[in-house]
Design an enzyme around this catalytic site. Structure first.
Site, PDB file in Angstrom:
ATOM      1  N   ASP A  63      40.872  42.024  34.902  1.00  0.00           N
ATOM      2  CA  ASP A  63      40.099  43.240  35.206  1.00  0.00           C
ATOM      3  C   ASP A  63      39.009  43.468  34.155  1.00  0.00           C
ATOM      4  OD1 ASP A  63      42.144  43.551  37.135  1.00  0.00           O
ATOM      5  OD2 ASP A  63      43.318  44.795  35.764  1.00  0.00           O
ATOM      6  N   GLU A 239      40.361  47.898  45.948  1.00  0.00           N
ATOM      7  CA  GLU A 239      40.421  48.466  44.597  1.00  0.00           C
ATOM      8  C   GLU A 239      39.306  47.883  43.735  1.00  0.00           C
ATOM      9  OE1 GLU A 239      44.313  47.550  43.171  1.00  0.00           O
ATOM     10  OE2 GLU A 239      44.019  45.396  43.176  1.00  0.00           O
TER      11      GLU A 239
END
Length: 475
Positions: A63, A239
């Site tokens: 991420d 997401e």
């Protein structure tokens, strides 16, 4: 008899001269291209560096969120680790060239007490950094996996390397709510106003306006507007939002990750005239549309799992950030190895732009390549081509095509044509299995062939339905 021998010998000499001349011409054409140099990085599942943080480089970045501070690039990433349990505190890496990365430690000493108490988290996820005035803002989130009792918090510092001062809560969600306070991304609109996009699964992605001074919502009860969501048939799997405003295109672009982070992650894009949407794909589909019977048709697919030739493939690329470096755009994401999904790495890729204003991503990782004029004859030869099918988000293998000097394309199954226009604009037409002619437009750039460890040429293109086509020349 001697006369025939002399004729044959003369013909062979002419053929040899033509062959040498053709080879020389090709070498002259390639010599004009400014290829990137060998990055000299060997990183695929090297078990000797798992315990040595000083040699992690891109290993273990999950991420990733990128920020450029003066002449240095920083990536902040989730508390995740290859080969063992992670130490909570947000991983930090830096680089001078976007190619060679140095792990420099962790931003925090652990999980902030208030965030841990609310979420019962074991680590910190998806950090994000921005700068307001002379202060750096570090956003982060905590949660328990699969639950939406989540917390987005904020730290501030005078230095991007800390120390960081806790500013407490930005936004949180509780079980029973229809949204999830995860994956904060800070974006500035065309007027310089500050916003935050966030969200994961449940009812999807939201964007909310912030107060620059506090870094928190102007209205503390305002959780924002829904700008992307997916149907329950696909578990609501969207997401990792990231929004940019492209001044040249006069558009906002929303990048999100579809699917599961460990198997079929892929990056989709929609664009809008306003920061609160609606964000539409090439087909005019709203990124919030859950009425479509084919949920994978929503969004332009610009990055998914892939495999060139016989080399090992890469799976589940996603949860990206975007860097605008003086008009040069890059996508920064994590990706997993085909043979062992527990090994994940940081990737940086150059973003180019189609003629109708859509981002398209380089098939190869960034090694310093630049857009430049390419001669048509440099593209003649065999190519490994990957169609980023929206309905296949596992690893997609390449197929071999021949690009001929007469502008024709062919392989065992289909044919088509190609054209190079201007400096590096490429147009490709292929016939699909239904006999329909599909047109792609994109860009050609010199690149480093990571799989074969040599210089090459690649193209990245997109069709009117938002499906990407990648190609790599086999030199």
């Amino acid at each position: 008899m001697k006369k025939h021998i002399l004729v044959v010998t003369a013909l062979l000499s002419v053929i040899g001269i033509i062959g040498c001349s053709s080879k020389q011409n090709n070498e002259n054409i390639l010599a004009k291209i400014n290829f990137p140099e060998n990055p000299k990085i060997e990183e695929l599942r090297d078990s000797s560096i798992v315990l040595d943080k000083s040699n992690w480089g891109t290993l273990g970045a999950h991420d990733p969120s990128i920020y450029k501070d003066k002449d240095t690039y920083y990536v902040f990433s989730t508390d995740a680790r290859v080969g063992g349990p992670a130490t909570p505190g947000i991983q930090v890496r830096k680089s001078k060239d976007l190619i060679n990365w140095e792990f420099i430690g962790q931003a925090l000493k652990g999980i902030p007490e208030e965030a841990k108490k609310w979420s019962n988290a074991q680590g910190i996820w998806a950090p994000e950094v921005t700068k307001v005035g002379d202060q750096y803002y570090l956003y982060y989130c905590t949660s328990s996996f699969g639950k939406n009792r989540s917390y987005i918090g904020l730290f501030k510092s005078k230095s991007i390397e800390g120390p960081w001062e806790d500013q407490g809560l930005v936004l949180k969600t509780n079980q029973g709510e229809d949204r999830n306070a995860l994956d904060p991304n800070i974006v500035y609109d065309k007027d310089g106003q500050m916003w935050m996009s966030y969200g994961s699964f449940w009812s999807g992605i939201y964007v909310v306006k912030l107060d620059k001074n506090t870094g928190k919502p102007l209205n503390l009860n305002d959780k924002g507007k829904n700008i992307s969501k997916r149907d329950a048939a696909v578990s609501g799997a969207v997401e990792g939002p990231y929004i940019i405003y492209n001044e040249e295109q006069k558009k906002y672009y929303l990048f999100v990750s579809y699917g599961s982070l460990s198997s079929d992650y892929n990056v989709r894009v929609g664009r809008a005239d306003n920061i609160e949407g609606p964000y539409l794909d090439s087909n005019g589909n709203d990124m919030t549309d859950i009425s479509n019977s084919k949920p994978d048709e929503i969004g332009n697919k610009i990055l998914g799992g892939y495999k060139f030739g016989d080399s090992e493939g890469w799976m589940a690329p996603g949860h990206n950030s975007i860097l605008n470096d003086n008009g040069n755009y890059y996508i920064v994401h994590h990706v997993r190895t085909e043979k062992n999904k527990d090994w994940f790495y940081l990737n940086v890729r150059k973003i180019l732009w189609s003629e109708d204003g859509w981002p398209i991503v380089s098939p190869e990782r960034y090694t310093g390549e630049k857009e430049q004029a390419i001669e048509k004859n440099a593209l003649i030869g065999n190519w490994q081509v990957i169609l980023q099918d929206k309905n296949n988000n596992k690893i997609i293998p390449s197929e071999q095509y021949e690009f001929a000097s007469n502008g024709k394309i062919k392989n065992e199954k289909q044919s088509g044509k190609w054209e190079l226009d201007g400096d590096n604009n490429i147009y490709i037409e292929l016939t699909n299995s239904n006999g329909e002619k599909i047109e792609y437009s994109g860009k050609v750039i010199p690149s480093w062939d990571w799989e074969n460890k040599k210089q090459t040429i690649v193209f990245t293109a997109i069709d009117s339905n938002g499906i990407s086509l990648w190609g790599k020349l086999m030199r």
